[in-house]
Write a protein that holds these residues in place. Structure first.
Motif, PDB file in Angstrom:
ATOM      1  N   ALA A  80      -4.307  50.207  35.595  1.00  0.00           N
ATOM      2  CA  ALA A  80      -4.378  49.137  34.598  1.00  0.00           C
ATOM      3  C   ALA A  80      -5.842  48.977  34.203  1.00  0.00           C
ATOM      4  O   ALA A  80      -6.694  48.708  35.063  1.00  0.00           O
ATOM      5  N   ILE A 120      -1.261  50.163  42.041  1.00  0.00           N
ATOM      6  CA  ILE A 120      -1.832  50.362  40.709  1.00  0.00           C
ATOM      7  C   ILE A 120      -3.321  50.025  40.759  1.00  0.00           C
ATOM      8  O   ILE A 120      -3.713  48.927  41.162  1.00  0.00           O
ATOM      9  N   ARG A 130      -6.692  48.780  39.580  1.00  0.00           N
ATOM     10  CA  ARG A 130      -7.031  47.734  38.626  1.00  0.00           C
ATOM     11  C   ARG A 130      -8.484  47.886  38.171  1.00  0.00           C
ATOM     12  O   ARG A 130      -9.387  47.847  38.999  1.00  0.00           O
ATOM     13  N   LEU A 142      -2.633  40.864  36.035  1.00  0.00           N
ATOM     14  CA  LEU A 142      -2.665  41.680  37.245  1.00  0.00           C
ATOM     15  C   LEU A 142      -1.906  41.085  38.421  1.00  0.00           C
ATOM     16  O   LEU A 142      -1.568  41.803  39.366  1.00  0.00           O
ATOM     17  N   MET A 198       1.385  42.815  39.655  1.00  0.00           N
ATOM     18  CA  MET A 198       1.456  44.280  39.680  1.00  0.00           C
ATOM     19  C   MET A 198       1.541  44.815  41.099  1.00  0.00           C
ATOM     20  O   MET A 198       0.977  44.230  42.026  1.00  0.00           O
ATOM     21  N   ASP A 223       1.897  53.516  35.130  1.00  0.00           N
ATOM     22  CA  ASP A 223       2.400  53.320  36.486  1.00  0.00           C
ATOM     23  C   ASP A 223       1.372  53.637  37.570  1.00  0.00           C
ATOM     24  O   ASP A 223       1.682  53.525  38.760  1.00  0.00           O
ATOM     25  N   ILE A 243      -2.020  50.012  30.386  1.00  0.00           N
ATOM     26  CA  ILE A 243      -1.348  49.960  31.682  1.00  0.00           C
ATOM     27  C   ILE A 243      -0.298  51.057  31.733  1.00  0.00           C
ATOM     28  O   ILE A 243       0.492  51.224  30.798  1.00  0.00           O
TER      29      ILE A 243
END
Length: 279
Positions: free
Chosen positions: A107, A143, A145, A136, A139, A104, A102
Motif C-alpha cells: 500500500a 501488506i 505500508r 491502513l 489491512m 495484495d 494498493i
C-alpha cells in the motif's frame, strides 16, 4: 515481492537533459510495480516546466504515485502562491494531492506536504493523518505500508537543520506506529539516506524505515551525483538499491545496496552474515 522505483526532485527548469533518456530507459528495464516521485517536479512552478515534467512522466511506466514539493508552488507570484498554490500542478500533473496505490502486497500512500505559507518547509495535518490511519487500519499485517512525502521525517547523517523535517511529524509518527507504517519515502534535501526512526522518535517497539532520495535529474546536486532508489519490499525484508549517474559512461550505475529486516514492528539494517543465517 514488489519493486518501487523512487525518484525525487526532478526540477524541470534546471534539469540536466543528458540524464533523461538513460533514466527513462533504465526505469523501464527495472519493471517497477510502482513508480514513486516524491516532489519538486519543477524549479519554479511555471507552466512550461510542468508541461515538460508531464511529458517526461508520460514516458515512464505506471502506476505512478506522485506528490508535490515546495518548488511546485509559485515563489515570486504572490497572488498565485497564496490564492492558487498548486493550481498548475493539479492542471498538468494530477489533481489528486494525496494519491493511493494498493494491491495484495503493498500500500503506497502519497501525502502532500507543500504549503504556501512557508517558503521551503512542509507539514502534514490531522485530516491527512486520519486518512492514512483509516486506510491502513484494517489491512492485513503482511501488506507493506509505504508513506510518500516530499519533506522528510528524518535527516541524513550530518544534516542538522531541524527545519527541514516535516512539521507535526511527531503527531504523524504516533499514528504511523498505531497502523504499522513500514516505510517512509521522501526527497527535498538532494541527499541519499536510509535508516530507521528509532533514534529520533522514541516510540516503544516501533521504528519505521526511512529512505531519502537524492535529485534524479537536477543540476543542483549539492555535492552528490544524480541518483534514485530502487526498493524491493517483502513483509519482513526490504532492500534499497541506490543508483547514481556515471558521467564517464553516461549511464546510471548501481552504487550500493542496503538491506533491512523487520522484527516485530522495528525495521533495522542487517548485514550479509545475518541474512545468510536466516536471522
Amino acid at each position: 515481492m514488489r519493486t518501487l522505483v523512487h525518484l525525487s526532485d526532478l526540477h524541470f527548469g534546471r534539469v540536466d537533459p543528458e540524464l533523461l533518456d538513460p533514466l527513462r530507459d533504465l526505469v523501464h528495464r527495472l519493471a517497477p510495480s510502482v513508480v514513486v516521485v516524491s516532489g519538486d517536479l519543477t524549479q519554479r512552478a511555471k507552466s512550461e516546466q510542468f508541461e515538460e515534467a508531464r511529458a517526461w512522466l508520460d514516458t515512464l511506466p505506471g502506476p505512478q504515485i506522485v506528490v508535490p514539493g515546495n518548488h511546485d508552488i509559485s515563489l515570486y507570484n504572490v497572488f498565485r502562491r497564496f490564492a492558487l498554490p498548486l493550481e498548475r500542478y493539479k492542471r498538468y500533473i494530477t489533481d489528486d494531492l494525496d494519491p493511493v496505490f494498493i494491491d495484495d502486497e503493498v500500500a503506497v500512500l502519497g501525502v502532500n506536504t507543500a504549503r504556501s505559507l512557508t517558503w521551503k518547509d512542509g507539514r502534514v495535518n490531522k485530516e491527512q493523518v486520519d486518512k492514512i490511519r483509516a486506510t491502513l487500519a484494517s489491512m492485513p499485517k503482511d501488506i507493506v505500508r509505504v508513506v510518500v512525502t516530499h519533506h522528510p521525517f528524518d535527516l541524513p547523517e550530518g544534516s542538522t537543520d531541524e527545519d527541514d523535517l516535516v512539521d507535526r511529524a511527531h503527531m504523524a509518527m504516533d499514528a504511523f506506529a498505531d497502523v504499522g507504517v513500514d516505510l517512509l519515502l521522501a526527497g527535498h534535501l538532494h541527499k541519499s539516506h536510509a535508516g530507521n526512526t528509532q533514534a529520533r522518535y522514541k516510540i516503544s517497539e516501533y521504528a519505521a524505515l526511512v529512505v531519502q532520495a537524492g535529485t534524479a535529474t537536477s543540476t543542483r546536486g549539492r555535492g552528490e551525483v544524480n541518483s534514485f532508489n530502487v526498493i524491493r519490499t517483502e513483509p519482513r525484508k526490504i532492500e534499497v538499491d541506490r543508483y547514481g549517474w556515471d558521467s564517464v559512461h553516461k549511464q546510471f550505475q548501481l552504487l550500493a545496496t542496503e538491506k533491512f529486516m523487520r522484527s516485530g514492528n522495528v525495521w533495522a539494517e542487517v548485514n550479509e552474515g545475518l541474512l545468510a543465517a536466516g536471522i
